[in-house]
Design an enzyme around this catalytic site. Structure first.
Site, PDB file in Angstrom:
ATOM      1  N   LEU A 250       0.856  -1.178   0.000  1.00 47.35           N
ATOM      2  CA  LEU A 250       0.000   0.000   0.000  1.00 47.35           C
ATOM      3  C   LEU A 250       0.894   1.230   0.000  1.00 47.35           C
ATOM      4  CD1 LEU A 250      -2.655  -0.938   2.753  1.00 47.35           C
ATOM      5  CD2 LEU A 250      -2.979  -1.039   0.274  1.00 47.35           C
ATOM      6  N   ASP A 251       0.437   2.313  -0.634  1.00 42.12           N
ATOM      7  CA  ASP A 251       1.199   3.557  -0.588  1.00 42.12           C
ATOM      8  C   ASP A 251       1.368   4.003   0.865  1.00 42.12           C
ATOM      9  OD1 ASP A 251       1.248   3.562  -3.323  1.00 42.12           O
ATOM     10  OD2 ASP A 251      -0.350   5.047  -3.545  1.00 42.12           O
ATOM     11  N   LYS A 252       2.401   4.773   1.114  1.00 40.43           N
ATOM     12  CA  LYS A 252       2.699   5.222   2.475  1.00 40.43           C
ATOM     13  C   LYS A 252       1.499   5.890   3.151  1.00 40.43           C
ATOM     14  CE  LYS A 252       5.862   8.221   5.072  1.00 40.43           C
ATOM     15  NZ  LYS A 252       7.045   9.116   4.995  1.00 40.43           N
TER      16      LYS A 252
ATOM     17  N   THR B 293      -1.677   5.607   2.326  1.00 39.62           N
ATOM     18  CA  THR B 293      -2.908   4.818   2.235  1.00 39.62           C
ATOM     19  C   THR B 293      -2.965   3.869   3.420  1.00 39.62           C
ATOM     20  OG1 THR B 293      -2.853   4.902  -0.182  1.00 39.62           O
ATOM     21  CG2 THR B 293      -4.235   3.207   0.813  1.00 39.62           C
TER      22      THR B 293
END
Length: 365
Positions: free
Chosen positions: A147-149, A151
């Site tokens: 997951l993106d940082k 998110t």
């Protein structure tokens, strides 16, 4: 070919990267010269086929790696840095966000602001905390996707190499289903739609930013459904990615003119709302459903973080509506008319962006 060869399944994080970069990430002791020699002699294979170091690998493919000849490793090669022992505080933290644990899998609720893996100027991340999740197992858990940082939400970890390969196949075959919640700026005119716009790296950003690239981008598909709207200013939407491109949900929503609230990278200043709404990213991995090695289904949900919940309350959204939509395949037919509307909206968004760029250049001193 030697029977001592090892097989590795390409995870979602490595989808689309060059083979030589895969080795830099996962087998730093295998220099480029060694990898090149393996490729020339046919010892290095992907899905049983000969490859070159510059070939790109895809999710679910199996990389056959011959045994590493220690004598072939350059004596000046830097030794692999040992991981620092995890602190008791970090161990307590990583265990506190576990949502589910069984013999094959661990599912955590990743908080916003915590990166999945390390990188430039990123020292604290999920991968660096996995030593706190051994429990009774002998092996260290393995990341299956990322997951993106900024998110938050459901993140799956495999507890063995076999489980990691099994889950990777589920993601590559698209049998794994991921559902996200997001707050977006404005309200999409089509309440249940499919965005099909190819995505590629934006030139000049060093791969740090993606964009819609009709000519060279990789195919990308995202389904969105409006859960509820707050007038014409904001919508609470459900997002389901049918491909796994970097920043896909963020790029797609911005491309149709509805950037995710708090996503300044893709929405600019328009992505931030007034009225006390947090400036943090409002993108949350709400639910994951994936086949389990024991034959069952793993179906896990995570509650949104505090800033997301507070924004829902501030905007007057009915929290009970979040899970009201069925978690199923799209019921609507992807008609040419529907695709045309989506493409028209994306083209309009791009024209607006170019117009803004021209205005900015014209006003520059």
């Amino acid at each position: 070919m030697s029977d001592d060869a090892r097989n590795f399944t390409v995870a979602e994080d490595d989808h689309g990267i060059r083979l030589d970069r895969w080795f830099r990430r996962h087998m730093p002791d295998a220099s480029f010269n060694i990898v090149s020699r393996w490729a020339r002699t046919g010892q290095l294979r992907v899905d049983g086929k000969r490859v070159t170091p510059g070939d790109r690998v895809e999710l679910g493919q199996v990389i056959r790696v011959p045994p590493l000849d220690v004598a072939a490793v350059a004596p000046t090669a830097k030794p692999k840095r040992e991981r620092a022992p995890i602190s008791p505080e970090d161990e307590e933290f990583i265990q506190s966000i576990v949502l589910h644990r069984d013999r094959a899998a661990i599912v955590i609720d990743k908080p916003p602001g915590l990166a999945t893996q390390g990188g430039t100027k990123t020292e604290r991340h999920v991968d660096g905390l996995l030593d706190g999740l051994y429990f009774e197992a002998e092996g260290r858990p393995k990341l299956v996707h990322r997951l993106d940082k900024d998110t938050s939400g459901v993140l799956l970890l495999a507890r063995s190499a076999g489980a990691a390969a099994f889950f990777a196949k589920s993601f590559s075959s698209r049998s794994a289903r991921k559902l996200y919640w997001a707050l977006v700026v404005g309200v999409p005119s089509i309440e249940d739609g499919m965005i099909e716009l190819p995505i590629g790296k934006q030139p000049g950003t060093g791969g740090e930013k993606m964009h819609v690239d009709e000519k060279e981008g990789s195919p990308a598909r995202t389904r969105y459904r409006v859960i509820e709207r707050a007038g014409n200013a904001t919508a609470w939407v459900e997002l389901q990615p049918y491909t796994g491109r970097t920043h896909q949900l963020r790029v797609h929503m911005a491309a149709i003119g509805h950037p995710i609230v708090g996503d300044g990278k893709y929405g600019g200043q328009d992505a931030f709302l007034t009225g006390g709404i947090s400036r943090k990213m409002h993108l949350h991995a709400r639910r994951l459903r994936v086949d389990h090695p024991d034959g069952s289904k793993l179906d896990i949900s995570a509650e949104p973080p505090r800033h997301f919940t507070e924004s829902l309350e501030t905007l007057g959204f009915d929290r009970s509506l979040g899970d009201a939509l069925p978690f199923d395949e799209p019921k609507f037919s992807e008609t040419p008319e529907g695709k045309k509307k989506a493409e028209s909206a994306a083209a309009k968004a791009r024209r607006k962006e170019r117009k803004g760029e021209r205005r900015s250049r014209g006003s520059a001193k």
